[in-house]
Write a protein that holds these residues in place. Structure first.
Motif, PDB file in Angstrom:
ATOM      1  N   VAL A   1      -0.298 -15.774   6.552  1.00 15.14           N
ATOM      2  CA  VAL A   1      -1.100 -15.313   5.413  1.00 15.14           C
ATOM      3  C   VAL A   1      -0.954 -16.280   4.246  1.00 15.14           C
ATOM      4  CG1 VAL A   1      -1.471 -13.424   3.766  1.00 15.14           C
ATOM      5  CG2 VAL A   1      -0.916 -12.910   6.157  1.00 15.14           C
ATOM      6  N   ASP A   2       0.279 -16.691   3.954  1.00 13.68           N
ATOM      7  CA  ASP A   2       0.526 -17.629   2.862  1.00 13.68           C
ATOM      8  C   ASP A   2      -0.144 -18.973   3.128  1.00 13.68           C
ATOM      9  OD1 ASP A   2       2.049 -15.740   1.548  1.00 13.68           O
ATOM     10  OD2 ASP A   2       3.972 -16.552   2.211  1.00 13.68           O
ATOM     11  N   ALA A   3       0.014 -19.484   4.360  1.00 15.13           N
ATOM     12  CA  ALA A   3      -0.536 -20.798   4.696  1.00 15.13           C
ATOM     13  C   ALA A   3      -2.055 -20.826   4.588  1.00 15.13           C
ATOM     14  CB  ALA A   3      -0.097 -21.206   6.095  1.00 15.13           C
ATOM     15  N   LEU A   4      -2.695 -19.685   4.803  1.00 10.88           N
ATOM     16  CA  LEU A   4      -4.150 -19.610   4.724  1.00 10.88           C
ATOM     17  C   LEU A   4      -4.635 -19.342   3.301  1.00 10.88           C
ATOM     18  CD1 LEU A   4      -4.894 -17.617   8.006  1.00 10.88           C
ATOM     19  CD2 LEU A   4      -5.114 -20.074   7.618  1.00 10.88           C
ATOM     20  N   GLY A   5      -3.714 -19.298   2.355  1.00 12.41           N
ATOM     21  CA  GLY A   5      -4.089 -19.116   0.966  1.00 12.41           C
ATOM     22  C   GLY A   5      -4.509 -17.705   0.613  1.00 12.41           C
ATOM     23  N   GLU A   6      -4.070 -16.741   1.410  1.00 15.98           N
ATOM     24  CA  GLU A   6      -4.421 -15.347   1.162  1.00 15.98           C
ATOM     25  C   GLU A   6      -3.214 -14.591   0.615  1.00 15.98           C
ATOM     26  OE1 GLU A   6      -7.410 -14.282   1.458  1.00 15.98           O
ATOM     27  OE2 GLU A   6      -8.419 -15.634   2.872  1.00 15.98           O
TER      28      GLU A   6
END
Length: 357
Positions: A119-124
């Motif tokens: 989730v963090d890596a996808l910018g969400e």
């Protein structure tokens, strides 16, 4: 497969420039959808491989044993066509994701940390999490441990059952009488590997058939979840034909990944059950309060073994939106019944409050 911890598929579409692996079927919706994209993102394990399709609220898809991101090949385009950013991961130990050497690196808390990292890596900031088999347990625990990130949860095949009772190893050792339950069989490092890895493709074909609604053994046959003295799981698998949902190309994809990675990482999940029981002691008996969905197969042993867990949903899943049992369906429901599963998922997603996405 996860026990009590516990329609043919469309032909694959051509591979795209962004796809170093298998293709994803074209969506059935008329809404234009961009091709899927394969990515590697950082995680506590090192890296995670994922396949992403569509834009909109993030829906994270987590597979079970013995599968991979490809088990969501029918859901990716359908969710994308419905207006969601659908992301299917290779869980650590599978596919192109990292495979840590330590067995305890596959404990539940580590898999939840991986889900948060995606989730963090996808910018969400938030996501809806959907899991099947072991992925159902990962999804449930992700929602339990990180409700700030996972605002809604869908569980396929394996229902939510709060942590509790004696150690899992004690429970499973008492199952089966003179025969050994498959979860106990998987405990000793190298034992199941020695059965599976000489013929990964044949073993997977038999395992998938044993748990599929149209090919599973009949009522009078020895159950494929137990091992007789000195025996193997495989000797009870059906032979002769593949389930309707699995063609030779699909089997090639699954087998190719396990032939490359071997099966230690996948089996390590079973070897952490007692560690999980200890790690999650603070969540003993705790309900999941987020909006939730359950879909089970009417012929799936996980549904029948865990009938009490399903009956307890009013207490354990107070945010349950709907629960469905697909008649005549086995364990691999999002592949056995892709259109029905897609409809149930998209209807549920559409009914969630905006904050849940």
């Amino acid at each position: 497969m996860l026990g009590n911890v516990l329609g043919a598929a469309p032909a694959p579409s051509p591979r795209t420039r962004n796809d170093p692996g298998a293709a994803v079927p074209e969506p059935t919706s008329s809404r234009p959808v961009a091709p899927p994209v394969h990515r590697l993102v950082p995680s506590p394990a090192g890296r995670l491989h994922l396949v992403e399709q569509g834009s909109g609220p993030l829906v994270l898809l987590v597979h079970g044993f013995p599968e991979g991101w490809y088990s969501w090949r029918h859901q990716l385009p359908a969710l994308a066509a419905a207006g969601y950013r659908a992301v299917a991961v290779d869980v650590r130990g599978y596919g192109r994701s990292s495979r840590p050497a330590a067995t305890d690196a596959f404990r539940m808390r580590e898999l939840v940390a991986d889900a948060v990292a995606v989730v963090d890596a996808l910018g969400e900031r938030t996501a809806v999490v959907v899991g099947h088999d072991w992925g159902s347990a990962v999804a449930a625990n992700a929602a339990l441990i990180r409700p700030d990130v996972f605002r809604a949860v869908a569980m396929l095949s394996v229902p939510y059952a709060p942590r509790g009772g004696p150690k899992p190893s004690t429970v499973f050792a008492s199952v089966g009488g003179d025969e050994e339950f498959y979860v106990s069989y998987f405990q000793e490092p190298g034992r199941a590997e020695a059965e599976i890895e000489p013929d990964v493709r044949g073993w997977l074909a038999g395992f998938y058939a044993a748990l599929s609604g149209d090919t599973m053994p009949g009522p009078g046959a020895p159950p494929p979840y137990f091992v007789g003295p000195g025996g193997t799981l495989r000797e009870r698998f059906p032979t002769g034909r593949l389930p309707a949902w699995l063609d030779e190309t699909d089997l090639d994809v699954f087998a190719g990944e396990f032939e490359r990675t071997r099966t230690r990482g996948a089996l390590a999940r079973y070897r952490n059950l007692d560690r999980d029981w200890e790690d999650l002691a603070e969540y003993d008996g705790v309900p999941l309060t987020q909006p939730s969905l359950f879909i089970g197969g009417g012929l799936d042993a996980s549904t029948t073994w865990m009938a009490d867990a399903i009956a307890a949903f009013p207490l354990t899943l107070p945010g349950l939106v709907s629960s469905h049992i697909l008649d005549g369906c086995g364990h691999w429901l999002q592949q056995e019944r892709p259109e029905e599963t897609n409809r149930l998922l998209t209807d549920w997603l559409a009914a969630l409050p905006p904050a849940a996405c």
